[in-house]
Design a protein around this motif. Structure first.
Motif, PDB file in Angstrom:
ATOM      1  N   GLN A  97       0.818  -1.218   0.000  1.00 37.72           N
ATOM      2  CA  GLN A  97       0.000   0.000   0.000  1.00 37.72           C
ATOM      3  C   GLN A  97       0.850   1.267   0.000  1.00 37.72           C
ATOM      4  OE1 GLN A  97      -3.296   0.010  -0.337  1.00 37.72           O
ATOM      5  NE2 GLN A  97      -3.312   2.258  -0.381  1.00 37.72           N
ATOM      6  N   ASN A  98       1.984   1.241   0.745  1.00 34.45           N
ATOM      7  CA  ASN A  98       2.804   2.452   0.836  1.00 34.45           C
ATOM      8  C   ASN A  98       3.642   2.697  -0.421  1.00 34.45           C
ATOM      9  OD1 ASN A  98       4.208   0.115   1.664  1.00 34.45           O
ATOM     10  ND2 ASN A  98       5.837   1.362   2.552  1.00 34.45           N
ATOM     11  N   TYR A  99       3.556   1.783  -1.435  1.00 32.81           N
ATOM     12  CA  TYR A  99       4.240   1.994  -2.713  1.00 32.81           C
ATOM     13  C   TYR A  99       3.297   2.543  -3.787  1.00 32.81           C
ATOM     14  CZ  TYR A  99       8.301  -0.754  -1.129  1.00 32.81           C
ATOM     15  OH  TYR A  99       9.406  -1.210  -0.464  1.00 32.81           O
ATOM     16  N   LYS A 100       2.023   2.740  -3.428  1.00 39.24           N
ATOM     17  CA  LYS A 100       1.029   3.129  -4.424  1.00 39.24           C
ATOM     18  C   LYS A 100       1.389   4.431  -5.152  1.00 39.24           C
ATOM     19  CE  LYS A 100      -2.066  -0.143  -4.183  1.00 39.24           C
ATOM     20  NZ  LYS A 100      -2.396  -0.982  -5.373  1.00 39.24           N
ATOM     21  N   GLU A 101       2.053   5.339  -4.458  1.00 40.75           N
ATOM     22  CA  GLU A 101       2.418   6.604  -5.083  1.00 40.75           C
ATOM     23  C   GLU A 101       3.391   6.419  -6.235  1.00 40.75           C
ATOM     24  OE1 GLU A 101       5.678   8.812  -2.742  1.00 40.75           O
ATOM     25  OE2 GLU A 101       4.596   7.688  -1.195  1.00 40.75           O
ATOM     26  N   LYS A 102       4.080   5.256  -6.283  1.00 39.77           N
ATOM     27  CA  LYS A 102       5.052   4.977  -7.338  1.00 39.77           C
ATOM     28  C   LYS A 102       4.483   4.075  -8.436  1.00 39.77           C
ATOM     29  CE  LYS A 102       8.583   7.118  -5.419  1.00 39.77           C
ATOM     30  NZ  LYS A 102       9.236   8.283  -6.052  1.00 39.77           N
ATOM     31  N   GLU A 103       3.196   3.777  -8.354  1.00 45.67           N
ATOM     32  CA  GLU A 103       2.613   2.814  -9.305  1.00 45.67           C
ATOM     33  C   GLU A 103       2.733   3.295 -10.752  1.00 45.67           C
ATOM     34  OE1 GLU A 103      -1.623   0.600 -10.331  1.00 45.67           O
ATOM     35  OE2 GLU A 103      -1.244   1.331  -8.293  1.00 45.67           O
ATOM     36  N   HIS A 104       2.451   4.567 -10.995  1.00 46.08           N
ATOM     37  CA  HIS A 104       2.524   5.090 -12.366  1.00 46.08           C
ATOM     38  C   HIS A 104       3.943   4.952 -12.922  1.00 46.08           C
ATOM     39  CE1 HIS A 104       1.517   7.548 -15.850  1.00 46.08           C
ATOM     40  NE2 HIS A 104       2.621   8.239 -15.618  1.00 46.08           N
ATOM     41  N   GLU A 105       4.929   5.308 -12.125  1.00 42.66           N
ATOM     42  CA  GLU A 105       6.322   5.192 -12.559  1.00 42.66           C
ATOM     43  C   GLU A 105       6.705   3.733 -12.793  1.00 42.66           C
ATOM     44  OE1 GLU A 105      10.802   6.416 -10.958  1.00 42.66           O
ATOM     45  OE2 GLU A 105       9.007   7.220  -9.963  1.00 42.66           O
ATOM     46  N   LEU A 106       6.205   2.863 -11.923  1.00 39.38           N
ATOM     47  CA  LEU A 106       6.487   1.434 -12.053  1.00 39.38           C
ATOM     48  C   LEU A 106       5.898   0.875 -13.346  1.00 39.38           C
ATOM     49  CD1 LEU A 106       7.652  -1.113 -10.689  1.00 39.38           C
ATOM     50  CD2 LEU A 106       5.443  -1.407  -9.557  1.00 39.38           C
ATOM     51  N   ARG A 107       4.685   1.276 -13.661  1.00 32.74           N
ATOM     52  CA  ARG A 107       4.056   0.826 -14.908  1.00 32.74           C
ATOM     53  C   ARG A 107       4.857   1.273 -16.132  1.00 32.74           C
ATOM     54  NH1 ARG A 107      -1.141  -1.045 -15.017  1.00 32.74           N
ATOM     55  NH2 ARG A 107      -2.207  -1.147 -12.999  1.00 32.74           N
ATOM     56  N   LYS A 108       5.397   2.481 -16.082  1.00 30.49           N
ATOM     57  CA  LYS A 108       6.196   2.996 -17.197  1.00 30.49           C
ATOM     58  C   LYS A 108       7.468   2.165 -17.371  1.00 30.49           C
ATOM     59  CE  LYS A 108       7.259   6.263 -20.264  1.00 30.49           C
ATOM     60  NZ  LYS A 108       8.607   5.846 -20.663  1.00 30.49           N
ATOM     61  N   ILE A 109       8.111   1.818 -16.260  1.00 27.34           N
ATOM     62  CA  ILE A 109       9.333   1.001 -16.301  1.00 27.34           C
ATOM     63  C   ILE A 109       9.036  -0.352 -16.945  1.00 27.34           C
ATOM     64  CG2 ILE A 109      11.056  -0.199 -14.901  1.00 27.34           C
ATOM     65  CD1 ILE A 109      10.716   2.084 -12.835  1.00 27.34           C
ATOM     66  N   VAL A 110       7.952  -0.986 -16.492  1.00 25.74           N
ATOM     67  CA  VAL A 110       7.587  -2.311 -17.005  1.00 25.74           C
ATOM     68  C   VAL A 110       7.188  -2.232 -18.471  1.00 25.74           C
ATOM     69  CG1 VAL A 110       5.976  -4.245 -16.772  1.00 25.74           C
ATOM     70  CG2 VAL A 110       6.893  -3.132 -14.727  1.00 25.74           C
ATOM     71  N   SER A 111       6.406  -1.218 -18.833  1.00 20.37           N
ATOM     72  CA  SER A 111       5.937  -1.072 -20.214  1.00 20.37           C
ATOM     73  C   SER A 111       7.104  -0.887 -21.184  1.00 20.37           C
ATOM     74  CB  SER A 111       4.973   0.114 -20.304  1.00 20.37           C
ATOM     75  OG  SER A 111       4.559   0.320 -21.631  1.00 20.37           O
ATOM     76  N   ASP A 112       8.097  -0.100 -20.796  1.00 18.43           N
ATOM     77  CA  ASP A 112       9.239   0.172 -21.675  1.00 18.43           C
ATOM     78  C   ASP A 112      10.077  -1.073 -21.937  1.00 18.43           C
ATOM     79  OD1 ASP A 112       8.484   2.789 -21.881  1.00 18.43           O
ATOM     80  OD2 ASP A 112       9.926   3.552 -20.413  1.00 18.43           O
ATOM     81  N   LYS A 113      10.176  -1.947 -20.945  1.00 20.00           N
ATOM     82  CA  LYS A 113      11.076  -3.103 -21.077  1.00 20.00           C
ATOM     83  C   LYS A 113      10.351  -4.396 -21.447  1.00 20.00           C
ATOM     84  CE  LYS A 113      14.723  -1.296 -18.138  1.00 20.00           C
ATOM     85  NZ  LYS A 113      15.670  -1.552 -17.009  1.00 20.00           N
ATOM     86  N   ALA A 114       9.085  -4.514 -21.048  1.00 17.89           N
ATOM     87  CA  ALA A 114       8.355  -5.749 -21.340  1.00 17.89           C
ATOM     88  C   ALA A 114       7.653  -5.686 -22.696  1.00 17.89           C
ATOM     89  CB  ALA A 114       7.343  -6.031 -20.236  1.00 17.89           C
ATOM     90  N   LEU A 115       7.406  -4.478 -23.214  1.00 15.70           N
ATOM     91  CA  LEU A 115       6.878  -4.231 -24.560  1.00 15.70           C
ATOM     92  C   LEU A 115       5.428  -4.647 -24.749  1.00 15.70           C
ATOM     93  CD1 LEU A 115      10.001  -5.304 -26.653  1.00 15.70           C
ATOM     94  CD2 LEU A 115       9.336  -3.010 -25.946  1.00 15.70           C
ATOM     95  N   ARG A 116       5.141  -5.947 -24.742  1.00 22.06           N
ATOM     96  CA  ARG A 116       3.773  -6.381 -25.055  1.00 22.06           C
ATOM     97  C   ARG A 116       3.471  -7.689 -24.346  1.00 22.06           C
ATOM     98  NH1 ARG A 116       0.642  -8.579 -29.763  1.00 22.06           N
ATOM     99  NH2 ARG A 116       2.544  -9.354 -30.715  1.00 22.06           N
TER     100      ARG A 116
END
Length: 291
Positions: free
Chosen positions: A40-59
């Motif tokens: 729960q205390n990492y929720k503020e970083k969720e958007h940044e985390l999604r960007k990291i995963v999207s850039d490297k995992a692709l599809r």
């Protein structure tokens, strides 16, 4: 370079008195679908985390899970003692007053809202840097897994496309024999119905040419050969994101193969077309597993 759509990676790192566990896994999907499971205390970083995963995992249908364990074996969850005591006092009073058994009181209180919940602490920069490093490590292993699987897919796809090309080369002698047999069959049918002396040879040749032009598969063979070469060219490119393009090319290959089957008028050519379709279906199945 070809990446498999399915992948898995897991890494654990220590930070102060905590152990950070990150797990990344993916399944087939036409689009990028990222699911995040984090404290729960990492929720503020969720958007940044999604960007990291999207850039490297692709599809793909990608799921990333982050778990944090403390040195004493706990995790990010805690007990609201004041609220627990208040509930316990009120419930004890009621159970005594109404003479209700108290055997399951503990479990009942723990299930009440806000008694057990996430810690309210926010993540600081140093801890996020440690989490970021762990996520990068998990994604690196995830990509390595995909690459190994992708290499196996690439070898199989090359085999299937080359099999179609080999079957295509076997059509030429069959097509020549088909034309000869069609000519003989049509001549024989005319002579049987009209009589040999009444067949106009010039008109017969004109009709034969017109008929053979309608069932000619030369253009389809040329286009299919070009599609096979294009497929291999795309497969050999270094860019990782190529699954959609390979899927489009395989669809074009299917159109040419289907048209040849419709124009075949030969059992031998039909057999070769069926074998091509079988190889193409295997190609489509494998392409659906690529990024």
């Amino acid at each position: 370079m070809l990446l498999s759509m399915t992948g898995y990676g897991r890494v654990s790192n220590s930070f102060d008195d905590k152990v950070i566990n990150v797990e990344v896994r993916s399944l087939n999907s036409k689009y990028t679908d990222i699911r995040v499971k984090i404290p729960q205390n990492y929720k503020e970083k969720e958007h940044e985390l999604r960007k990291i995963v999207s850039d490297k995992a692709l599809r793909g249908k990608i799921e990333i899970t982050i778990e944090v364990e403390t040195g004493n074996g706990g995790d990010e969850y805690g007990l609201n003692e004041a609220l627990f005591r208040r509930y316990h006092q009120e419930l004890s009073r009621l159970t005594n007053e109404l003479q209700i058994p108290t055997a399951d009181m503990l479990q009942a209180i723990l299930r009440l809202p806000n008694v057990v919940g996430a810690a309210a602490d926010t993540i600081d920069d140093k801890e996020w840097a440690a989490v970021h490093k762990t996520v990068d490590g998990a994604l690196a292993k995830f990509t390595e897994f995909r690459t190994v699987e992708g290499n196996a897919l690439k070898e199989d796809l090359l085999l299937r496309v080359n099999n179609i090309a080999s079957l295509l080369a076997r059509l030429d002698p069959e097509e020549e024999e088909r034309i000869t047999k069609l000519r003989q069959r049509m001549r024989q049918s005319l002579e049987e119905h009209l009589g040999k002396d009444k067949v106009d040879d010039n008109r017969f040749e004109q009709e034969i040419l017109f008929y053979l032009e309608k069932i000619d598969i030369t253009e389809e063979k040329v286009r299919l050969e070009q599609h096979c070469k294009y497929f291999i060219e795309e497969l050999e490119k270094q860019q990782p994101l190529k699954g959609r393009k390979l899927s489009f090319i395989s669809q074009e290959m299917g159109r040419e193969i289907n048209t040849m089957g419709a124009k075949a008028y030969s059992s031998n050519i039909q057999k070769l077309v069926v074998e091509m379709k079988d190889e193409l279906e295997k190609i489509k199945e494998q392409v659906a597993n690529t990024v």
